[in-house]
Design a protein around this motif. Structure first.
Motif, PDB file in Angstrom:
ATOM      1  N   VAL A  66       1.997  -2.013  -0.683  1.00  0.00           N
ATOM      2  CA  VAL A  66       1.168  -1.087   0.087  1.00  0.00           C
ATOM      3  C   VAL A  66      -0.294  -1.465  -0.158  1.00  0.00           C
ATOM      4  O   VAL A  66      -1.197  -0.672   0.049  1.00  0.00           O
ATOM      5  N   TRP A 125      -1.245  -0.796  -4.400  1.00  0.00           N
ATOM      6  CA  TRP A 125      -2.210   0.123  -3.779  1.00  0.00           C
ATOM      7  C   TRP A 125      -3.394   0.364  -4.728  1.00  0.00           C
ATOM      8  O   TRP A 125      -4.557   0.333  -4.323  1.00  0.00           O
ATOM      9  N   GLU A 129      -7.366  -0.442  -4.231  1.00  0.00           N
ATOM     10  CA  GLU A 129      -8.430   0.556  -4.401  1.00  0.00           C
ATOM     11  C   GLU A 129      -9.510   0.038  -5.352  1.00  0.00           C
ATOM     12  O   GLU A 129     -10.702   0.195  -5.094  1.00  0.00           O
ATOM     13  N   VAL A 260      -6.296   1.578   4.235  1.00  0.00           N
ATOM     14  CA  VAL A 260      -4.849   1.512   4.055  1.00  0.00           C
ATOM     15  C   VAL A 260      -4.149   1.854   5.374  1.00  0.00           C
ATOM     16  O   VAL A 260      -3.074   1.325   5.670  1.00  0.00           O
ATOM     17  N   THR A 264      -2.372  -1.550   6.458  1.00  0.00           N
ATOM     18  CA  THR A 264      -1.054  -1.481   5.831  1.00  0.00           C
ATOM     19  C   THR A 264      -0.135  -0.501   6.546  1.00  0.00           C
ATOM     20  O   THR A 264       0.985  -0.855   6.901  1.00  0.00           O
ATOM     21  N   ALA A 265      -0.607   0.727   6.818  1.00  0.00           N
ATOM     22  CA  ALA A 265       0.281   1.706   7.466  1.00  0.00           C
ATOM     23  C   ALA A 265       0.717   1.211   8.840  1.00  0.00           C
ATOM     24  O   ALA A 265       1.912   1.159   9.141  1.00  0.00           O
TER      25      ALA A 265
END
Lengths: 349, 287
Positions: A66, A125, A129, A260, A264-265
């Motif tokens: 992710v 993830w 970040e 994200v 990614t989503a």
């Protein structure tokens, strides 16, 4: 009796020819297509490439990341750094994006591979970040608010003048054409490389590791090495795509480049809706995604809500995606990777 | 003195993170499922409490008491109707479903409640403080930390000295054998997720009273929760509290040095622990 191992089917031969024809049409399209069509195709091609790369590591490799936005973002920022700090031309600077993404992927894999399964997902993830927060501290590239490519740099990108002259376009439109061609090259190159990889020994090893890590090891597959190679390769390609996307937009900020949702989503939804673990899946998925977006983008968050629910419904009722449904219905495989045994000659021969 | 103060504030902040994490830890411990929508469910519960406070004019604590059974039902139904269908050896389907849920919830809340920052008003409690000799601490952070300790204590009691806890542990060890003993793993999973949502309600109450929230902050809460669970070690609830405290201390110390480093410092503390002790500080469960 003679037999041979083959992966080819009649549908796959036809699909190969159709793909070649499509790429040919794609190449000459800028000669007569409108600028908005070129921009739409650029969007489709870049999202397709990102989805294929995620599909490679998650669908074939079982590494559900992710954190792909880290590679998009770092790739884009490396390209901006090449242009703004060192005066590179934006097109070769895209390569810097790929290099930077691989360099980021090494520590990321080092940390994330310590985590199993679902924790791997959130681990990637977290690292994305961290990268975003660190890049936001980079004041010369605009810090948290971001920056734009300088006008001098975008004015004379290699090849833009030639394209503008050949097609009789203005500079801005010619830049879109250049970006589109690069996106086409990246998409075709990525899919060709993934297809070749999956049909090779390494691809077989990758599928074996995904299906059963221990069993794969027991027959001599170096699981760690396979995972590292695939993760780094996918990261590098994702970095190239990120750099290309931000060459086209010419404006960057940490929140957008490391988003994200965007990188990614959407990419996961494309792969899930189209079909995970198949090359055909993301192709179908990106068309559905683009269609939905064109039709419903005005509805803003309702559209995203529906997209999330669609992904849930797909996972529940058609876990292998829309392509999985079609393939089961007609036993269709356009890009087959399964090895099949075919017999030739009489049975008693 | 400022450093002692920073340390205490960090530990108290860690109580909030432990509350975020306890539900995640519980669900993972029992069914090896990571709910990527956990953070968004916390925000959802916070909105639920806010709406109850605004509509009925109730005290936030009473509102949370009303919201808790609703959240239990939400978790129970989510598990029963959706997640139970996809639990299995393949971790991809549950992961992607909860990811889809996360995006859907965020955008649904955005439409219903708008992107405005909200806060659950707690009256005098917001600014009350307690003098503890060398340091003065806010009553609300102290209450948060106390609630986290109490919640983890009760969860541990539930786990190790009740029939339900025995069912939880048995299902966690081996669902097939547990079902031979008359336990219905699917029912146990649904109760566990429901219970996790009750803890989520508690976390949401303190989140909403402590700071502003809006529909987009869920994923960051998920990440803090996740970091606390990993630092503490899988399967150890007290470890999760320690993990929360470590993230909290790292954040307050980072913020003390440079306000922009607050979040970054927490993440870096997590990576350092992962580097030194990949299985966390107090690992209990295998895998």
């Amino acid at each position: 009796m003679t037999y041979r191992v083959t992966t080819r089917t009649r549908a796959s031969t036809l699909a190969g020819l159709a793909a070649l024809a499509l790429v040919g049409i794609g190449l000459i399209l800028p000669a007569f297509a409108s600028r908005s069509l070129i921009q739409d195709l650029f969007f489709i091609l870049t999202m397709l490439t990102l989805a294929q790369l995620w599909n490679l590591i998650a669908g074939y490799g079982g590494m559900v990341s992710v954190g792909q936005q880290a590679f998009v973002g770092i790739g884009a920022y490396a390209m901006f750094a090449g242009v703004i700090l060192w005066g590179w031309d934006p097109v070769p600077a895209i390569l810097l994006g790929g290099v930077a993404a691989v360099l980021l992927a090494i520590p990321m894999a080092f940390f994330a591979f310590r985590l199993q399964g679902a924790y791997f997902a959130i681990g990637t993830w977290v690292i994305a970040e961290v990268t975003r927060l660190l890049v936001a501290q980079w004041k010369t590239l605009g810090g948290g608010t971001g920056t734009s490519l300088p006008r001098e740099a975008t004015a004379d990108i290699i090849g833009v003048a030639t394209i503008a002259e050949t097609f009789g376009l203005r500079d801005a439109a010619a830049r879109d054409v250049l970006a589109y061609w690069l996106a086409l090259a990246l998409a075709v190159g990525t899919m060709g490389a993934i297809y070749a990889l999956l049909r090779s020994r390494t691809g077989l090893a990758l599928a074996a590791v995904r299906d059963n890590d221990n069993a794969a090891r027991s027959v001599g597959v170096d699981a760690r090495r396979v995972k590292w190679v695939v993760f780094l390769a996918a990261a590098g390609m994702t970095g190239l795509v990120g750099a290309l996307i931000y060459m086209q937009t010419a404006r960057i900020s940490p929140d957008a480049a490391f988003s994200v949702t965007n990188w990614t989503a959407y990419v996961i939804f494309i792969a899930v809706i189209g079909g995970i673990g198949r090359l055909e899946g993301p192709i179908l998925g990106v068309l559905v995604f683009w269609g939905l977006q064109t039709a419903f983008a005005d509805y803003g968050s309702w559209y995203l809500l529906a997209l999330g629910l669609l992904a849930i419904v797909t996972m529940l009722f058609a876990p292998r995606g829309l392509w999985g449904l079609l393939a089961d219905r007609w036993n269709l495989q356009l890009f087959p990777i399964q090895r099949r045994l075919t017999f030739e000659g009489a049975k008693d021969g | 003195m400022i450093w002692l103060d920073t340390l205490v504030q960090g530990i108290l902040l860690g109580g909030l993170y432990a509350l975020f994490a306890a539900g995640l830890s519980l669900v993972f411990g029992i069914m090896r499922l990571v709910n990527l929508a956990h953070g968004d469910l916390i925000v959802f519960a916070a909105f639920l409490i806010l709406v109850t406070v605004n509509l009925l004019g109730l005290n936030p604590f009473l509102s949370a008491l009303l919201a808790a059974p609703l959240m239990f039902a939400t978790g129970w139904a989510l598990q029963r109707l959706v997640l139970n269908r996809v639990l299995g050896k393949d971790i991809l389907p549950p992961l992607l479903i909860t990811f889809g849920l996360s995006v859907a919830l965020q955008n649904g809340m955005l439409e219903v409640f708008s992107a405005d920052s909200q806060r659950i008003r707690a009256g005098a409690l917001e600014s009350a403080s307690v003098d503890l000799g060398p340091v003065t601490v806010g009553t609300l952070p102290l209450l948060t930390f106390g609630s986290a300790v109490l919640a983890i204590f009760l969860l541990n009691r539930l786990f190790y000295s009740t029939a339900l806890g025995r069912a939880f542990r048995a299902t966690s060890d081996d669902p097939v054998t547990a079902s031979l003993m008359g336990i219905n793993p699917r029912g146990v999973f649904a109760i566990a997720t429901g219970l996790a949502m009750v803890i989520v309600t508690l976390a949401a109450l303190y989140l909403g009273m402590r700071a502003n929230f809006d529909p987009s902050i869920g994923p960051a809460r998920l990440i803090y929760a996740f970091e606390a669970v990993i630092i503490g070690g899988l399967g150890s609830l007290w470890g999760t509290l320690a993990g929360g405290a470590i993230i909290g201390i790292a954040q307050t110390v980072g913020a003390q040095i440079n306000p922009e480093w607050q979040i970054l410092a927490g993440h870096i503390a997590f990576l350092v622990v992962l580097l030194i002790r990949p299985r966390g500080l107090f690992p209990r469960a295998v895998d």
